[in-house]
Design an enzyme around this catalytic site. Structure first.
Site, PDB file in Angstrom:
ATOM      1  N   GLU A   1      18.634   4.750  11.336  1.00  0.00           N
ATOM      2  CA  GLU A   1      17.742   5.848  11.712  1.00  0.00           C
ATOM      3  C   GLU A   1      17.562   5.946  13.233  1.00  0.00           C
ATOM      4  OE1 GLU A   1      15.183   8.889  11.882  1.00  0.00           O
ATOM      5  OE2 GLU A   1      15.936   8.204   9.933  1.00  0.00           O
TER       6      GLU A   1
ATOM      7  N   HIS B   1      11.459   4.902  13.009  1.00  0.00           N
ATOM      8  CA  HIS B   1      10.872   6.221  12.750  1.00  0.00           C
ATOM      9  C   HIS B   1       9.364   6.065  12.867  1.00  0.00           C
ATOM     10  CE1 HIS B   1       9.714   9.887  10.658  1.00  0.00           C
ATOM     11  NE2 HIS B   1      10.969  10.240  10.502  1.00  0.00           N
TER      12      HIS B   1
ATOM     13  N   THR C   1      18.425  13.361   9.542  1.00  0.00           N
ATOM     14  CA  THR C   1      19.115  12.362   8.738  1.00  0.00           C
ATOM     15  C   THR C   1      20.097  13.006   7.770  1.00  0.00           C
ATOM     16  OG1 THR C   1      17.277  10.795   8.895  1.00  0.00           O
ATOM     17  CG2 THR C   1      18.782  10.527   7.041  1.00  0.00           C
TER      18      THR C   1
ATOM     19  N   ASP D   1      22.366   8.048  12.260  1.00  0.00           N
ATOM     20  CA  ASP D   1      22.329   9.365  11.616  1.00  0.00           C
ATOM     21  C   ASP D   1      22.183  10.464  12.666  1.00  0.00           C
ATOM     22  OD1 ASP D   1      19.729   8.624  12.297  1.00  0.00           O
ATOM     23  OD2 ASP D   1      18.829   9.287  10.425  1.00  0.00           O
ATOM     24  N   HIS D   2      21.431  10.183  13.734  1.00  0.00           N
ATOM     25  CA  HIS D   2      21.225  11.123  14.834  1.00  0.00           C
ATOM     26  C   HIS D   2      20.528  10.365  15.946  1.00  0.00           C
ATOM     27  CE1 HIS D   2      16.940  11.362  13.694  1.00  0.00           C
ATOM     28  NE2 HIS D   2      17.364  11.486  12.446  1.00  0.00           N
TER      29      HIS D   2
END
Length: 641
Positions: free
Chosen positions: A288, A446, A328, A498-499
Site C-alpha cells: 500500500e 494507510h 489500490t 499499488d500506487h
C-alpha cells in the site's frame, strides 16, 4: 411585483443560497491558505479562482434549492403564511446549513489527504461506510470536530433566524402565474446548467491547485457520481476502431510472440520463451502507497526502509517503473490484467469483470495454488468478487482467527499479521505438494497509520513516516520467516506498490508521484542487478512470466521488461479522467472533450514543460487507451474457454 415576490416568497431561498455561497467561499479561502506553498498567487489566477468558484457555487446551490423553490411557488398565499410552514422552513434550512458546514469540514479532510475537491474516490468511500467511518474515528479527534461543527452551525443558524432571513417581513397577495414567472427561473436554471456546464477548470490554469480551488465540492461530488465510468469514444480523442486496433497489434508485437489470428480485434499472442521453464513459487507483495521516494535505494535519506534497502541490494531492482493510477484497485487492475487504465473507475469495480485473462489464470492453468491474501474485508472495492472470479482463492480477514490477529485497524490486520498468514498459506500449499502463487495486499501504510507498539522507533498513529517504517519492519520479518522454510529456495518474492502515497502536485498529472519500486528477490534464483528500462505497472505480469521461462498464450498489453527494446519503452499514468502516456521524455495527456496536451518531462526537476503537438505520440496513446476500452467493453479480454 417581481421584487416583492423575491423579497417575500423567495426570501428564504435566496438567504440559503447566500449562506451556502459564503460557506463555500470561506472553505475555498481556507484551502487556498492551507496550500499556500503550492498555489499560484498570480493576481489574475486568483481572480479566476474566485470568479469561477462563485459561478460553480451558484450552480451547486441551485440544485439543492429546487424542492424549496417548487414549494414556495406552488403553495397558496394562505398556506405559505401559516406558522407551521414558516417553522418548517426554519427547520429544513437549518438542516441544510448544518449539511453545508459538515461538507466544508469533510472537504478539508479530503483535501488534506488528496489535495483535490471531492472526486470519484469520495463516491467510493460513501459506498464502503464501515471502513471509512472507522478510519475517520481512528484518524481524527472526532469529539472536537463534532463540537466545532455544532458551534458553527448554531452560530450561523441563530444569526439567520435572529435576522429573520428565512421568514417574510411582510405579506403580499400573489397569483400562481406571478409566482411561476419568478419560480421557473430557480427551477429551469439548474437543468440548463446540468447540460451546458461541466466543471473542467483545468484548461484555465497551469497550476492544478488553483484549478481544484476553482471548483465547488458538492458539484464535484455529483459530477464524479455521474462520470464514474466514461465512454472513451464520446469523451476522448479517438480514431476508427479497426485502424486503432491494427495500430495496437503493431505496438504489442514483440520478438518471441506471434498472433494466433489475423482478426484486428484479437490481440491473443503465443509467447514463446527460449529459456527452460521453471516451477518457481511466487509471493507477490502489493504494498500500500509505497512510493519509490520512501526508499533509500531511490535516494531517500531518512532511513525509513532499512530492510527494503537491504533487500533491494540483493535483488533485481527496476528503477524506472510507474504506477498506472492513484488507487489500490487501479494497481490491482494493472498488475493482474496487464491493461492500461480505462477512464472512470477500475475494472476491479465494474460489472462484467468475471473470467478475464489474468496473471492468476495463467498460474492456475499451470496447476498452481493461486490465492489472493488480504488483511481487510475483501468486499471493499469489490476485491473478493474480482479475484474470486478470476482464478484466485480468496483469503481475507474473515479467514484470520483471533489468535492470528495481533493488531488491526479500520483497514485490516497489520502487515506483520498479514505476512504470517501468507507464510501459513504457503506452508499449506507446499504440504499439499502444489506450487503456489500469492497476490498479497497490505494495508498498514494507510491512514490512520497505526501498527503494533515497540516495532519501530516512531509512535503508532503519528504519521506516514511511522507507517512506512513499520511496513518495512514487517517486510524484513517476512523475508526472515520465508528463509527458514523449505520452499524458499524455489520461491520468488516480488515487491511492488499499488500506487504512490500522494498524487497531488502543481501539474494535472505529476509523473514523479507515480514512480514506484518493483523488486524481485531471491539470491538463490536472481542475480542482483538494476534495470533502468522505462516501464509500467502493466509490465509486471509479463515480466514475472518471463522470469518463469514460460511459453503461454497472452492477451496482456504489457511486455517483459527484460527483453524490451529501447523503442518499446513507455509508461502509462492516469487519474480517473486524465490518461497520460510517457515515452522517453515526451508526454501526452488525453482528457475529456477530446482534448490532448503535450509536454516535455525533466526527470531531474520533475517539471512538465508544454510542447508542440506530436502526432506519432498521440496515435500510440490513442491506440493503447482506445484499444483497451474497446476490447474490455466488447468482452475480448476474457480468457479462452
Amino acid at each position: 411585483m417581481f421584487k416583492s415576490i423575491l423579497r417575500t416568497r423567495f426570501k428564504g431561498v435566496l438567504s440559503l443560497a447566500g449562506i451556502y455561497m459564503s460557506i463555500a467561499m470561506a472553505t475555498r479561502t481556507y484551502l487556498l491558505f492551507f496550500s499556500r506553498a503550492d498555489v499560484s498567487w498570480n493576481i489574475w489566477n486568483l481572480i479566476k479562482v474566485y470568479a469561477m468558484g462563485a459561478f460553480y457555487d451558484i450552480v451547486s446551490v441551485s440544485y439543492m434549492l429546487i424542492p424549496f423553490a417548487l414549494l414556495v411557488t406552488l403553495l397558496t398565499d394562505n398556506a405559505f403564511y401559516k406558522r407551521w410552514r414558516m417553522t418548517s422552513a426554519i427547520v429544513f434550512y437549518t438542516i441544510l446549513i448544518a449539511a453545508a458546514i459538515f461538507g466544508a469540514f469533510a472537504e478539508y479532510f479530503f483535501w488534506e489527504e488528496f489535495s483535490t475537491r471531492f472526486n470519484f474516490i469520495a463516491i467510493d468511500y460513501l459506498v464502503y461506510t464501515s471502513e471509512v467511518t472507522n478510519n475517520i474515528f481512528e484518524s481524527y479527534n472526532i469529539p472536537l470536530v463534532v463540537s466545532l461543527w455544532t458551534l458553527f452551525t448554531s452560530a450561523v443558524a441563530s444569526l439567520a433566524i435572529r435576522k429573520k432571513l428565512f421568514t417574510p417581513s411582510e405579506r403580499i397577495s400573489t397569483t400562481i402565474w406571478q409566482r411561476l414567472k419568478v419560480g421557473s427561473a430557480f427551477i429551469i436554471f439548474p437543468f440548463i446548467a446540468f447540460f451546458a456546464f461541466g466543471q473542467n477548470t483545468e484548461r484555465y490554469f497551469d497550476n492544478q491547485y488553483n484549478s481544484e480551488l476553482a471548483k465547488d465540492g458538492v458539484y464535484s461530488l455529483g459530477s464524479a457520481y455521474i462520470n464514474n465510468e466514461l465512454d472513451y469514444h464520446k469523451f476522448y480523442v479517438n480514431n476508427d476502431d479497426k485502424a486503432t486496433l491494427t495500430e495496437l497489434r503493431k505496438l504489442l508485437a514483440t520478438d518471441g510472440s506471434q498472433y494466433t489470428s489475423s482478426n484486428p480485434d484479437d490481440i491473443t499472442r503465443k509467447i514463446t520463451s527460449s529459456e527452460e521453464a521453471k516451477s518457481y513459487n511466487v509471493i507477490l507483495i502489493c504494498n500500500e502507497s509505497l512510493s519509490a521516494s520512501f526508499l533509500g535505494a531511490f535516494g531517500n535519506t531518512e532511513k525509513l526502509t532499512p530492510n527494503l534497502d537491504s533487500i533491494a541490494k540483493q535483488s533485481m531492482l527496476f528503477t524506472n517503473l510507474y504506477a498506472t493510477g492513484t488507487r489500490t484497485v487501479r494497481g490491482m487492475e494493472a498488475i493482474t490484467l496487464s491493461i492500461p487504465p480505462t477512464p472512470g473507475s477500475s475494472i476491479v469495480r465494474r460489472p462484467g469483470n468475471e473470467s478475464l485473462f489474468t496473471l492468476g489464470s495463467v498460474f492456475s492453468q499451470k496447476g498452481y495454488d493461486t490465492k489472493f491474501v488480504y488483511g481487510g474485508y475483501g468486499y471493499f472495492d469489490n476485491m473478493n468478487y474480482f479475484f474470486g472470479n478470476n482464478g484466485f482463492k480468496v483469503v481475507d480477514r474473515n479467514f484470520f482467527t483471533k489468535e492470528e490477529t495481533r493488531f488491526a485497524n479500520a483497514w485490516g490486520v497489520c502487515d506483520g499479521d498479514l505476512f504470517k498468514k501468507a507464510i501459513q498459506e504457503a506452508d499449506s500449499s507446499y504440504a499439499a505438494g502444489k506450487p503456489f502463487f500469492q497476490y498479497v495486499m497490505t494495508t498498514s501504510n494507510h491512514r490512520p497509520y497505526t501498527y503494533p507498539e515497540n516495532c519501530v522507533d516512531i509512535p503508532s498513529g503519528s504519521g506516514r513516516e511511522g507507517a512506512v517504517k513499520y511496513t518495512d519492519y514487517a517486510m524484513g520479518q517476512l523475508i526472515r520467516d520465508a528463509r527458514s522454510k523449505p520452499w524458499f529456495k524455489n520461491t520468488l518474492i516480488i515487491i511492488v506498490a499499488d500506487h504512490c502515497n500522494n498524487s497531488a502536485g502543481k501539474s494535472s498529472i505529476n509523473i514523479e508521484k507515480y514512480h514506484i519500486p518493483f523488486i524481485v528477490y531471491n539470491p538463490n534464483l536472481v542475480k542482483p542487478t538494476k534495470v533502468e528500462t522505462q516501464c509500467s505497472q502493466i509490465d509486471v505480469a509479463p515480466t514475472i512470466l518471463g522470469l518463469m521461462g514460460w511459453s503461454y498464450e497472452s492477451k496482456f498489453f504489457g511486455k517483459n521488461i527484460l527483453t524490451m527494446k529501447p523503442e518499446e519503452q513507455r509508461a502509462f499514468v492516469g487519474t480517473y479522467q486524465k490518461l497520460g502516456y510517457i515515452k522517453g521524455n515526451k508526454v501526452v495527456v488525453l482528457d475529456v472533450q477530446r482534448r490532448s496536451e503535450f509536454f516535455t518531462y525533466d526527470k531531474n526537476t520533475n517539471d512538465l514543460t508544454p510542447s508542440t503537438k506530436n502526432n506519432a505520440l498521440l496515435n500510440e496513446a490513442v491506440a493503447y487507451y482506445q484499444g483497451a476500452y474497446y476490447l474490455y467493453k466488447n468482452g475480448l479480454t476474457k480468457k479462452p474457454i
